[in-house]
Design a protein around this motif. Structure first.
Motif, short mmCIF file in Angstrom:
data_model
loop_
_atom_site.label_atom_id
_atom_site.label_comp_id
_atom_site.label_asym_id
_atom_site.label_seq_id
_atom_site.Cartn_x
_atom_site.Cartn_y
_atom_site.Cartn_z
N SER A 337 0.84 -1.20 0.00
CA SER A 337 0.00 0.00 0.00
C SER A 337 0.87 1.24 0.00
O SER A 337 2.04 1.20 0.36
CB SER A 337 -0.93 0.01 1.22
N TRP A 338 0.27 2.36 -0.42
CA TRP A 338 0.95 3.64 -0.38
C TRP A 338 -0.09 4.72 -0.15
O TRP A 338 -1.29 4.54 -0.41
CB TRP A 338 1.71 3.91 -1.69
N SER A 339 0.36 5.84 0.40
CA SER A 339 -0.55 6.94 0.74
C SER A 339 -0.12 8.21 0.04
O SER A 339 1.07 8.41 -0.26
CB SER A 339 -0.58 7.16 2.26
N HIS A 340 -1.09 9.07 -0.19
CA HIS A 340 -0.84 10.34 -0.87
C HIS A 340 -1.67 11.41 -0.18
O HIS A 340 -2.89 11.28 -0.03
CB HIS A 340 -1.22 10.24 -2.35
N GLU A 341 -1.01 12.48 0.28
CA GLU A 341 -1.73 13.60 0.90
C GLU A 341 -2.37 14.44 -0.19
O GLU A 341 -1.75 14.72 -1.21
CB GLU A 341 -0.78 14.44 1.76
N LEU A 342 -3.60 14.85 0.04
CA LEU A 342 -4.41 15.49 -0.98
C LEU A 342 -4.47 16.99 -0.78
O LEU A 342 -4.53 17.48 0.35
CB LEU A 342 -5.84 14.92 -0.95
#
Length: 433
Positions: A337-342
């Motif tokens: 998994s990976w996360s991205h700040e919006l």
């Protein structure tokens, strides 16, 4: 910095000590009437400024007592030092000090720098005013958000995402009425992410109409310094990555630890690649390129693009809009998994798509975001930017999450706190549910 205009801080004619006292009494009448749900007095201003009125409504909804004590739980020393050490704002403290500290000492004020959660990381300035601040719990490690201490320049600027001045009885909590404060948010110039705030605070009699403009200008200088440092680090990485890329066959990218691209071979260079928050060498699924191999470079990473595995697509998406300090999306698949700040706009877009799984046309999204179905060009441009990070997650015709992707939305405990800085009609309507 935000492109939104800075609201004029009170009456620009407020100059003398007598003017300040008159203004403070007038604001106190407005404050008392607002808390009593009475009609504010007829003498101008007849009601609080818009930014203050909106903040008061949020604070009242949270149940904060304007006459109660606001006990502080300061961060442990180890946690405070960790936050200082990992904050990008540590690099621009000299800029903030040069621009504001001399003024703070001369004007009997203190300079405060917080992180994006409203925690005070640094506090400098007039020693007598620091002692006054101690009595309010306004110390290093304190939580200075609206939920904890009510309307104040730091907490309100974090919600409004723009410079804010709060003077005297514009503070929600009565024990803060003897203070004036001006704060400006500080953003990462690379992607607009909120990093924290810089603030000047002091006794109410130290109010000056130019304080907010000064704080805003110094915040812009600090953001410029961050931009310069970023460019320098990219140039250093580019120099070390160039010979490596020149020796490779196939397709590859060199990126910094945050995914900013400094060189490529065999493909058109993007601006940025969505990396995990803590990248590790080895196989990695990336939303735009499928299965890749990640190898360390001095100051960054080498991404080797391989043949995408058919089954290696995203399986689930978590859209987290539960926080007050921003939103993020986490994508999970067979390779991890990976996360991205919006950005605020991208958070609005993904929220609307999540609550309309059947999809939305560009015109429908334009109504959802702007209340104007003709603004399809803006919608398409924002979606194009968003798909650079979420190309394997989003589909179009109509715009929607891709088939087979499970979507979870994490909402705030109170609907009124949903994306609080947003004015999008779809979000405003969702706050009322």
């Amino acid at each position: 910095m935000s492109d939104r205009p800075i609201e004029r801080p009170l009456d620009s004619a407020v100059r003398s000590a007598q003017d300040i006292r008159v203004t403070a009494r007038r604001l106190a009448h407005v404050h008392e009437a607002a808390l009593a749900d009475d009609t504010p007095p007829e003498a101008p201003p007849a009601e609080p400024r818009a930014v203050i009125g909106e903040s008061w409504r949020r604070v009242r909804t949270s149940g904060l007592d304007p006459d109660g004590e606001q006990p502080q739980r300061l961060l442990p020393v180890a946690e405070l030092e960790h936050r200082r050490g990992t904050s990008q704002l540590a690099a621009v403290l000299p800029v903030l000090n040069d621009g504001l500290l001399a003024n703070a000492d001369a004007a009997q004020q203190i300079m405060v720098v917080t992180d994006a959660e409203g925690r005070v990381l640094w506090r400098e300035g007039s020693a007598p005013v620091r002692r006054m601040a101690d009595r309010l719990g306004f110390d290093k490690g304190a939580d200075w958000t609206e939920d904890t201490v009510g309307t104040n320049a730091i907490g309100t600027a974090l919600v409004a995402r723009r410079p804010v001045l709060v003077h005297s009885a514009e503070h929600f909590v009565r024990s803060h009425h003897q203070w004036t404060c001006a704060a400006a948010p500080l953003h990462d110039p690379r992607d607009g992410r909120l990093l924290g705030t810089v603030d000047l605070s002091g006794p109410a009699h130290t109010f000056h109409p130019t304080t907010l403009s000064l704080v805003s200008a110094v915040a812009r200088l600090a953001e410029g310094e961050l931009r310069t440092r970023h460019h320098r680090s990219l140039e250093r990485l580019r120099s070390s990555a160039a010979p490596v890329l020149a020796r490779l066959d196939g397709r590859a990218l060199a990126v910094d630890p945050h995914g900013w691209v400094v060189g490529v071979t065999g493909l058109t260079p993007p601006d940025r690649v969505a990396l995990p928050k803590v990248p590790e060498a080895g196989p990695l699924w990336l939303p735009r390129y499928g299965m890749c191999g990640l190898e360390p470079l001095p100051g960054g990473w080498l991404i080797r693009l391989g043949r995408p595995a058919r089954e290696a697509g995203p399986g689930s998406v978590v859209l987290d809009v539960s926080g007050r300090d921003g939103a993020a999306v986490t994508v999970s698949g067979p390779a991890g998994s990976w996360s991205h700040e919006l950005t605020p706009r991208h958070a609005e877009l993904l929220f609307v798509l999540a609550v309309h799984p059947q999809g939305r046309s560009a015109a429908e999204l334009a109504r959802d975001l702007f209340g104007d179905a003709t603004r399809t060009v803006t919608v398409r441009a924002e979606l194009s930017r968003l798909r650079r990070h979420l190309g394997g997650v989003l589909a179009h015709r109509p715009y929607r999450f891709a088939d087979g992707v499970a979507v979870e939305v994490r909402m705030p405990p109170r609907p009124v706190h949903l994306l609080p800085q947003s004015l999008a009609p779809a979000v405003v309507a969702a706050r009322r549910t």
